[in-house]
Design an enzyme around this catalytic site. Structure first.
Site, PDB file in Angstrom:
ATOM      1  N   ASN A   7     -11.060   5.544   8.033  1.00 31.87           N
ATOM      2  CA  ASN A   7      -9.845   5.278   8.803  1.00 31.87           C
ATOM      3  C   ASN A   7      -9.305   6.637   9.248  1.00 31.87           C
ATOM      4  O   ASN A   7      -8.717   7.359   8.458  1.00 31.87           O
ATOM      5  CB  ASN A   7      -8.826   4.538   7.915  1.00 31.87           C
ATOM      6  CG  ASN A   7      -7.499   4.342   8.625  1.00 31.87           C
ATOM      7  OD1 ASN A   7      -7.375   4.616   9.826  1.00 31.87           O
ATOM      8  ND2 ASN A   7      -6.494   3.883   7.897  1.00 31.87           N
ATOM      9  N   LYS A   9      -6.958   7.225  11.178  1.00 33.58           N
ATOM     10  CA  LYS A   9      -5.511   7.183  11.477  1.00 33.58           C
ATOM     11  C   LYS A   9      -5.264   7.823  12.852  1.00 33.58           C
ATOM     12  O   LYS A   9      -6.081   7.622  13.744  1.00 33.58           O
ATOM     13  CB  LYS A   9      -4.734   7.853  10.339  1.00 33.58           C
ATOM     14  CG  LYS A   9      -5.110   7.230   8.980  1.00 33.58           C
ATOM     15  CD  LYS A   9      -4.233   7.631   7.842  1.00 33.58           C
ATOM     16  CE  LYS A   9      -4.691   6.910   6.578  1.00 33.58           C
ATOM     17  NZ  LYS A   9      -3.832   7.165   5.420  1.00 33.58           N
ATOM     18  N   HIS A  92      -2.161  -2.341   7.305  1.00 36.03           N
ATOM     19  CA  HIS A  92      -2.142  -1.047   6.605  1.00 36.03           C
ATOM     20  C   HIS A  92      -0.696  -0.672   6.261  1.00 36.03           C
ATOM     21  O   HIS A  92       0.222  -0.947   7.049  1.00 36.03           O
ATOM     22  CB  HIS A  92      -2.781   0.035   7.485  1.00 36.03           C
ATOM     23  CG  HIS A  92      -3.060   1.290   6.727  1.00 36.03           C
ATOM     24  ND1 HIS A  92      -2.074   2.204   6.447  1.00 36.03           N
ATOM     25  CD2 HIS A  92      -4.191   1.761   6.149  1.00 36.03           C
ATOM     26  CE1 HIS A  92      -2.593   3.187   5.733  1.00 36.03           C
ATOM     27  NE2 HIS A  92      -3.875   2.950   5.538  1.00 36.03           N
ATOM     28  N   GLU A  94       0.849   1.948   6.490  1.00 34.92           N
ATOM     29  CA  GLU A  94       1.533   2.768   7.507  1.00 34.92           C
ATOM     30  C   GLU A  94       2.017   1.903   8.680  1.00 34.92           C
ATOM     31  O   GLU A  94       3.027   2.218   9.304  1.00 34.92           O
ATOM     32  CB  GLU A  94       0.600   3.900   7.963  1.00 34.92           C
ATOM     33  CG  GLU A  94       0.469   4.954   6.863  1.00 34.92           C
ATOM     34  CD  GLU A  94      -0.871   5.660   6.782  1.00 34.92           C
ATOM     35  OE1 GLU A  94      -1.660   5.586   7.740  1.00 34.92           O
ATOM     36  OE2 GLU A  94      -1.126   6.301   5.740  1.00 34.92           O
ATOM     37  N   GLU A 162      -4.790  -0.606  -1.590  1.00 36.64           N
ATOM     38  CA  GLU A 162      -4.390   0.777  -1.377  1.00 36.64           C
ATOM     39  C   GLU A 162      -2.991   1.000  -1.948  1.00 36.64           C
ATOM     40  O   GLU A 162      -1.990   0.747  -1.249  1.00 36.64           O
ATOM     41  CB  GLU A 162      -4.367   1.098   0.118  1.00 36.64           C
ATOM     42  CG  GLU A 162      -5.705   0.991   0.800  1.00 36.64           C
ATOM     43  CD  GLU A 162      -5.775   1.856   2.056  1.00 36.64           C
ATOM     44  OE1 GLU A 162      -6.652   2.719   2.117  1.00 36.64           O
ATOM     45  OE2 GLU A 162      -4.943   1.689   2.953  1.00 36.64           O
ATOM     46  N   GLY A 168      -2.971   9.730   0.609  1.00 36.12           N
ATOM     47  CA  GLY A 168      -2.710  11.060   1.159  1.00 36.12           C
ATOM     48  C   GLY A 168      -2.037  12.020   0.195  1.00 36.12           C
ATOM     49  O   GLY A 168      -1.509  13.054   0.613  1.00 36.12           O
ATOM     50  N   SER A 205      -6.646   8.514  -1.521  1.00 35.42           N
ATOM     51  CA  SER A 205      -7.138   9.815  -1.995  1.00 35.42           C
ATOM     52  C   SER A 205      -8.568   9.768  -2.530  1.00 35.42           C
ATOM     53  O   SER A 205      -8.904  10.437  -3.507  1.00 35.42           O
ATOM     54  CB  SER A 205      -6.183  10.398  -3.042  1.00 35.42           C
ATOM     55  OG  SER A 205      -4.921  10.674  -2.452  1.00 35.42           O
TER      56      SER A 205
HETATM   57  P1  13P Z   1      -6.255   8.892   2.174  1.00 35.50           P
HETATM   58  O1  13P Z   1      -7.743   8.723   1.887  1.00 35.50           O
HETATM   59  O2  13P Z   1      -5.968  10.009   3.100  1.00 35.50           O
HETATM   60  O3  13P Z   1      -5.467   8.902   0.924  1.00 35.50           O
HETATM   61  O4  13P Z   1      -5.810   7.574   2.983  1.00 35.50           O
HETATM   62  C1  13P Z   1      -6.114   6.342   2.468  1.00 35.50           C
HETATM   63  C2  13P Z   1      -5.844   5.337   3.503  1.00 35.50           C
HETATM   64  O5  13P Z   1      -4.690   5.059   3.826  1.00 35.50           O
HETATM   65  C3  13P Z   1      -6.985   4.692   4.152  1.00 35.50           C
HETATM   66  O6  13P Z   1      -6.606   3.588   4.904  1.00 35.50           O
END
Ligand code: 13P
Length: 246
Positions: A7, A9, A92, A94, A162, A168, A205
């Site tokens: 992903n 993003k 997601h 976010e 997640e 992150g 992460s």
């Molecule tokens: P990270 O791997 O950067 O922690 O992000 C995870 C994520 O949100 C994948 O959709």
């Protein structure tokens, strides 16, 4: 077979960089065919990423409605399908946090995307650390899957667990508790619609250093990777690990 989803993003900032990343991921995917590899770039790069991949599959980070219409800025399921997208990430954290997406809205998208034949990666997760997040997560799933039944191509559903606090931050969940949550998710889906075989991924992460501790557990069927999917060599090692443990 373990699933690894990149992903990206809202990254990278140029098409050149996106093509370079896609090329590298495709190379690793073609060398490690026992892993299922998906790239979910920003919409604007989908067509160009598609040109770089044959083994790796194309995913979208979100979707709006079914067909076209007066929805400024929206990308619909027909457009994604006609661009070669096979996987759609929905819900997601976010999207929920920065774009105000509710369970009700997510439920509509999941229902429509399953009906359209997409593999749906439905994301759920708790905000704060909890000793047992299963109840919270299963409540989210019940709302996000309202009205969906075993008749609705449910085998195309993938759940990504997640925990938001792990995204992150470099502070991944404990693999054993992630595996326990995955098991509870499978049991819950089974109870909801009589299907126990859906895939559950872990995200938050994930790196080349910790991936094995997650996917060596048989309750975890793969990973959803943010930051580390932008690092070609690190992501190559993640794909390799998924291949070996597949
Ligand atoms: P990270 O791997 O950067 O922690 O992000 C995870 C994520 O949100 C994948 O959709």
């Amino acid at each position: 077979m373990k699933t690894v989803i990149a992903n990206w993003k809202s990254n990278p900032n140029s098409l050149r960089e996106a093509a370079r990343l896609a090329k590298s991921i495709e190379k690793h995917a073609s060398l490690n065919r026992k892993a299922e590899v998906v790239i979910a770039p920003p919409f604007i790069y989908l067509s160009d990423v598609k040109k770089e991949v044959s083994t790796a599959k194309l995913g979208a980070q979100d979707v709006f409605g079914n067909e076209g219409g007066a929805y400024t800025g929206a990308i619909n399921l027909a457009q994604l399908k006609n661009t070669g997208v096979k996987y759609v990430i929905i819900g997601h954290s976010e999207r929920r946090r920065y774009f105000g997406e509710t369970d009700e809205f997510i439920n509509k998208k999941v229902t429509a995307a399953l009906a359209y034949g997409f593999k749906v990666v439905l994301c759920v997760g708790n905000k704060e650390k909890m000793s047992d997040p299963s109840n919270f997560v299963n409540k989210q799933l019940t709302a996000d899957l309202k009205g969906v039944s075993s008749k609705d191509k449910i085998r195309n559903l993938i759940v990504a667990y997640e925990p938001i606090w792990a995204i992150g931050t470099g502070n991944a969940d404990n693999p054993q508790s992630a595996a326990e949550v995955s098991l509870r998710i499978k049991e819950h889906i089974n109870k909801l619609m009589g299907v126990g075989k859906i895939k559950v991924l872990y995200g938050g992460s994930v790196t080349d250093k910790n991936i094995r501790s997650f996917i060596s557990r048989n309750k975890i069927d793969g990973v959803l990777v943010g930051g580390a999917s932008l690092n070609p060599s690190m992501f190559g090692r993640i794909i390799k690990a998924a291949n070996e443990l597949g």
